[in-house]
Design a protein around this motif. Structure first.
Motif, PDB file in Angstrom:
ATOM      1  N   GLU A 156      17.246   4.981  44.938  1.00 15.89           N
ATOM      2  CA  GLU A 156      17.833   4.438  46.164  1.00 15.89           C
ATOM      3  C   GLU A 156      18.198   2.964  46.015  1.00 15.89           C
ATOM      4  OE1 GLU A 156      16.585   3.532  50.830  1.00 15.89           O
ATOM      5  OE2 GLU A 156      15.463   5.029  49.679  1.00 15.89           O
ATOM      6  N   LEU A 157      17.345   2.199  45.347  1.00 18.92           N
ATOM      7  CA  LEU A 157      17.546   0.756  45.246  1.00 18.92           C
ATOM      8  C   LEU A 157      18.222   0.341  43.945  1.00 18.92           C
ATOM      9  CD1 LEU A 157      14.133  -0.350  46.766  1.00 18.92           C
ATOM     10  CD2 LEU A 157      16.364  -0.268  47.897  1.00 18.92           C
ATOM     11  N   ASN A 158      18.559   1.330  43.122  1.00 14.98           N
ATOM     12  CA  ASN A 158      19.309   1.097  41.884  1.00 14.98           C
ATOM     13  C   ASN A 158      18.594   0.115  40.955  1.00 14.98           C
ATOM     14  OD1 ASN A 158      21.470   1.476  40.099  1.00 14.98           O
ATOM     15  ND2 ASN A 158      22.603  -0.270  40.946  1.00 14.98           N
ATOM     16  N   VAL A 159      17.332   0.427  40.664  1.00 14.25           N
ATOM     17  CA  VAL A 159      16.518  -0.395  39.777  1.00 14.25           C
ATOM     18  C   VAL A 159      15.934   0.490  38.681  1.00 14.25           C
ATOM     19  CG1 VAL A 159      14.550  -1.965  39.601  1.00 14.25           C
ATOM     20  CG2 VAL A 159      15.934  -1.939  41.681  1.00 14.25           C
ATOM     21  N   GLU A 160      15.938  -0.004  37.453  1.00 16.48           N
ATOM     22  CA  GLU A 160      15.419   0.741  36.316  1.00 16.48           C
ATOM     23  C   GLU A 160      13.888   0.670  36.266  1.00 16.48           C
ATOM     24  OE1 GLU A 160      17.208   2.656  34.213  1.00 16.48           O
ATOM     25  OE2 GLU A 160      18.871   2.196  35.580  1.00 16.48           O
ATOM     26  N   PRO A 161      13.252   1.655  35.629  1.00 14.21           N
ATOM     27  CA  PRO A 161      11.786   1.656  35.550  1.00 14.21           C
ATOM     28  C   PRO A 161      11.193   0.399  34.941  1.00 14.21           C
ATOM     29  CG  PRO A 161      12.629   3.812  34.934  1.00 14.21           C
ATOM     30  CD  PRO A 161      13.827   2.906  35.076  1.00 14.21           C
ATOM     31  N   ASP A 162      11.821  -0.168  33.913  1.00 12.34           N
ATOM     32  CA  ASP A 162      11.243  -1.343  33.270  1.00 12.34           C
ATOM     33  C   ASP A 162      11.367  -2.600  34.112  1.00 12.34           C
ATOM     34  OD1 ASP A 162      13.979  -1.609  32.934  1.00 12.34           O
ATOM     35  OD2 ASP A 162      13.811  -2.483  30.935  1.00 12.34           O
ATOM     36  N   LYS A 163      12.094  -2.508  35.220  1.00 14.79           N
ATOM     37  CA  LYS A 163      12.216  -3.630  36.150  1.00 14.79           C
ATOM     38  C   LYS A 163      11.420  -3.395  37.427  1.00 14.79           C
ATOM     39  CE  LYS A 163      15.260  -5.651  33.462  1.00 14.79           C
ATOM     40  NZ  LYS A 163      14.892  -6.873  32.705  1.00 14.79           N
ATOM     41  N   THR A 164      10.612  -2.331  37.427  1.00 18.26           N
ATOM     42  CA  THR A 164       9.871  -1.915  38.619  1.00 18.26           C
ATOM     43  C   THR A 164       8.369  -2.085  38.400  1.00 18.26           C
ATOM     44  OG1 THR A 164      11.585  -0.304  39.192  1.00 18.26           O
ATOM     45  CG2 THR A 164       9.410   0.021  40.175  1.00 18.26           C
ATOM     46  N   LEU A 165       7.688  -2.635  39.404  1.00 18.20           N
ATOM     47  CA  LEU A 165       6.242  -2.843  39.342  1.00 18.20           C
ATOM     48  C   LEU A 165       5.580  -2.131  40.514  1.00 18.20           C
ATOM     49  CD1 LEU A 165       3.812  -4.321  38.023  1.00 18.20           C
ATOM     50  CD2 LEU A 165       4.248  -6.210  39.618  1.00 18.20           C
ATOM     51  N   MET A 166       4.661  -1.204  40.209  1.00 20.25           N
ATOM     52  CA  MET A 166       3.879  -0.513  41.227  1.00 20.25           C
ATOM     53  C   MET A 166       2.546  -1.218  41.389  1.00 20.25           C
ATOM     54  SD  MET A 166       3.522   1.988  43.379  1.00 20.25           S
ATOM     55  CE  MET A 166       2.072   2.062  44.439  1.00 20.25           C
ATOM     56  N   ILE A 167       2.213  -1.611  42.614  1.00 22.59           N
ATOM     57  CA  ILE A 167       0.997  -2.365  42.905  1.00 22.59           C
ATOM     58  C   ILE A 167       0.095  -1.511  43.787  1.00 22.59           C
ATOM     59  CG2 ILE A 167       0.073  -4.482  43.938  1.00 22.59           C
ATOM     60  CD1 ILE A 167       3.172  -5.444  43.525  1.00 22.59           C
ATOM     61  N   GLY A 168      -1.146  -1.254  43.345  1.00 17.45           N
ATOM     62  CA  GLY A 168      -2.015  -0.405  44.139  1.00 17.45           C
ATOM     63  C   GLY A 168      -3.480  -0.562  43.799  1.00 17.45           C
ATOM     64  N   ASP A 169      -4.314   0.023  44.657  1.00 12.26           N
ATOM     65  CA  ASP A 169      -5.767  -0.129  44.540  1.00 12.26           C
ATOM     66  C   ASP A 169      -6.473   1.130  44.068  1.00 12.26           C
ATOM     67  OD1 ASP A 169      -5.135   1.085  47.116  1.00 12.26           O
ATOM     68  OD2 ASP A 169      -7.267   0.860  47.582  1.00 12.26           O
ATOM     69  N   THR A 170      -5.730   2.174  43.715  1.00 11.41           N
ATOM     70  CA  THR A 170      -6.367   3.419  43.279  1.00 11.41           C
ATOM     71  C   THR A 170      -5.810   3.872  41.940  1.00 11.41           C
ATOM     72  OG1 THR A 170      -4.797   5.007  44.237  1.00 11.41           O
ATOM     73  CG2 THR A 170      -6.503   4.111  45.701  1.00 11.41           C
ATOM     74  N   GLU A 171      -6.602   4.713  41.281  1.00 10.11           N
ATOM     75  CA  GLU A 171      -6.130   5.286  40.023  1.00 10.11           C
ATOM     76  C   GLU A 171      -4.902   6.163  40.244  1.00 10.11           C
ATOM     77  OE1 GLU A 171      -8.427   8.162  37.959  1.00 10.11           O
ATOM     78  OE2 GLU A 171      -9.437   8.884  39.751  1.00 10.11           O
ATOM     79  N   TYR A 172      -4.733   6.693  41.449  1.00  7.88           N
ATOM     80  CA  TYR A 172      -3.564   7.516  41.745  1.00  7.88           C
ATOM     81  C   TYR A 172      -2.286   6.676  41.696  1.00  7.88           C
ATOM     82  CZ  TYR A 172      -7.642   9.805  43.772  1.00  7.88           C
ATOM     83  OH  TYR A 172      -8.906  10.312  43.985  1.00  7.88           O
ATOM     84  N   MET A 195      -1.904   3.907  39.827  1.00 10.31           N
ATOM     85  CA  MET A 195      -1.653   3.544  38.436  1.00 10.31           C
ATOM     86  C   MET A 195      -1.165   4.742  37.627  1.00 10.31           C
ATOM     87  SD  MET A 195      -2.166   0.306  38.414  1.00 10.31           S
ATOM     88  CE  MET A 195      -1.471   0.407  40.094  1.00 10.31           C
ATOM     89  N   ALA A 196      -1.707   5.921  37.911  1.00  2.04           N
ATOM     90  CA  ALA A 196      -1.241   7.125  37.222  1.00  2.04           C
ATOM     91  C   ALA A 196       0.200   7.440  37.624  1.00  2.04           C
ATOM     92  CB  ALA A 196      -2.152   8.304  37.540  1.00  2.04           C
ATOM     93  N   MET A 197       0.552   7.239  38.869  1.00  2.00           N
ATOM     94  CA  MET A 197       1.926   7.450  39.314  1.00  2.00           C
ATOM     95  C   MET A 197       2.874   6.510  38.587  1.00  2.00           C
ATOM     96  SD  MET A 197       3.605   7.407  43.159  1.00  2.00           S
ATOM     97  CE  MET A 197       3.188   5.680  43.490  1.00  2.00           C
ATOM     98  N   ALA A 198       2.477   5.247  38.454  1.00  2.00           N
ATOM     99  CA  ALA A 198       3.311   4.280  37.744  1.00  2.00           C
ATOM    100  C   ALA A 198       3.542   4.729  36.303  1.00  2.00           C
ATOM    101  CB  ALA A 198       2.661   2.898  37.779  1.00  2.00           C
ATOM    102  N   ARG A 199       2.485   5.150  35.652  1.00  2.00           N
ATOM    103  CA  ARG A 199       2.612   5.609  34.265  1.00  2.00           C
ATOM    104  C   ARG A 199       3.491   6.847  34.182  1.00  2.00           C
ATOM    105  NH1 ARG A 199      -2.871   6.960  31.185  1.00  2.00           N
ATOM    106  NH2 ARG A 199      -2.808   8.673  32.690  1.00  2.00           N
ATOM    107  N   ASN A 200       3.305   7.788  35.114  1.00  2.00           N
ATOM    108  CA  ASN A 200       4.101   9.013  35.100  1.00  2.00           C
ATOM    109  C   ASN A 200       5.576   8.744  35.364  1.00  2.00           C
ATOM    110  OD1 ASN A 200       1.802  10.529  34.611  1.00  2.00           O
ATOM    111  ND2 ASN A 200       1.456  11.020  36.762  1.00  2.00           N
ATOM    112  N   ALA A 201       5.872   7.679  36.105  1.00  2.00           N
ATOM    113  CA  ALA A 201       7.256   7.344  36.430  1.00  2.00           C
ATOM    114  C   ALA A 201       7.885   6.413  35.409  1.00  2.00           C
ATOM    115  CB  ALA A 201       7.325   6.700  37.817  1.00  2.00           C
ATOM    116  N   GLY A 202       7.099   5.935  34.448  1.00  2.00           N
ATOM    117  CA  GLY A 202       7.627   5.035  33.433  1.00  2.00           C
ATOM    118  C   GLY A 202       7.791   3.603  33.888  1.00  2.00           C
ATOM    119  N   THR A 203       7.111   3.232  34.982  1.00  2.00           N
ATOM    120  CA  THR A 203       7.190   1.864  35.479  1.00  2.00           C
ATOM    121  C   THR A 203       5.952   1.082  35.042  1.00  2.00           C
ATOM    122  OG1 THR A 203       5.986   2.202  37.559  1.00  2.00           O
ATOM    123  CG2 THR A 203       8.325   2.797  37.540  1.00  2.00           C
TER     124      THR A 203
END
Length: 220
Positions: free
Chosen positions: A155-171, A173-181
């Motif tokens: 939607e926002l036209n951003v590549e995975p290597d330019k995306t940072l997922m910030i969170g407090d659970t292993e879910y 961090m696992a989502m970030a890894r699964n998405a390649g971010t």
């Protein structure tokens, strides 16, 4: 060379909003209402971040479809109707979000909340205008599946290597890894750094002050 982030995706509960106790208490009340075992606050805290149905299935795998649905309904009742104390953003979160927007970064939310729940918070607080987009578990799939991040990036036209997922659970961090971010963990919410670091975040930070400082130092 450090990545030049263009998109910061935040989890909501336990990362931006101090709502963990509210959620855990409502889960316990739902269990009591439906005749299920009260598993204790730590067990309820542990599954925060999953979609509601997925959380109930993880807590009560023996429950049938009707029992799971009843648990979800009673949770919503207690969270919205009974516990009238409104959760607030962690101290410093609002300033941090304004600073990141001021830098020209795109901001988004990826949350285990249902859409109706996130929209209720946005309507009550006005915080929705800070974000360029959002995704919820009931419309994209629960964490740690990558769907919410994939949809936000598209939607926002951003590549995975330019995306940072910030969170407090292993879910998160696992989502970030699964998405390649990239993933950035915070330990002031639900899971501790030892657990979060199993998913190779860029760092694990222990306070909102540390998070704000890290983001300021690692964004253009």
């Amino acid at each position: 060379m450090k990545p030049a982030f263009e998109l910061l995706v935040f989890d909501w509960d336990g990362t931006l909003m101090d709502s963990v106790e509210h959620i855990a208490t409502s889960l316990a009340a739902a269990a009591i209402d439906t005749g299920m075992e009260d598993l204790g606050q730590q067990r309820y805290r542990d599954i925060i971040g999953l979609g509601l149905k997925e959380a109930m299935q993880a807590l009560y795998p023996e429950a049938g479809e009707a029992e799971t649905q009843a648990l979800c309904e009673r949770y919503r009742y207690h969270y919205v109707e009974v516990n009238q104390v409104r959760s607030e953003l962690f101290h410093g979160a609002l300033d941090m979000l304004h600073i990141m927007r001021g830098k020209g970064l795109k901001l988004a939310v990826a949350t285990g909340k249902a859409r109706v729940g996130l929209e209720r918070v946005f309507a009550d607080t006005g915080y929705g205008e800070l974000f360029h987009a959002s995704r919820c578990s009931d419309e994209s799939g629960s964490k740690p599946q990558p769907h919410m991040l994939h949809e936000l990036m598209q939607e926002l036209n951003v590549e995975p290597d330019k995306t940072l997922m910030i969170g407090d659970t292993e879910y998160d961090m696992a989502m970030a890894r699964n998405a390649g971010t990239h993933g950035l963990a915070v330990s002031y919410g639900v899971h501790d750094c030892q657990r979060l670091q199993q998913h190779d975040p860029l760092a694990c930070l222990s306070s909102m002050e540390e998070l704000s400082g890290w983001l300021h130092a690692h964004t253009a």
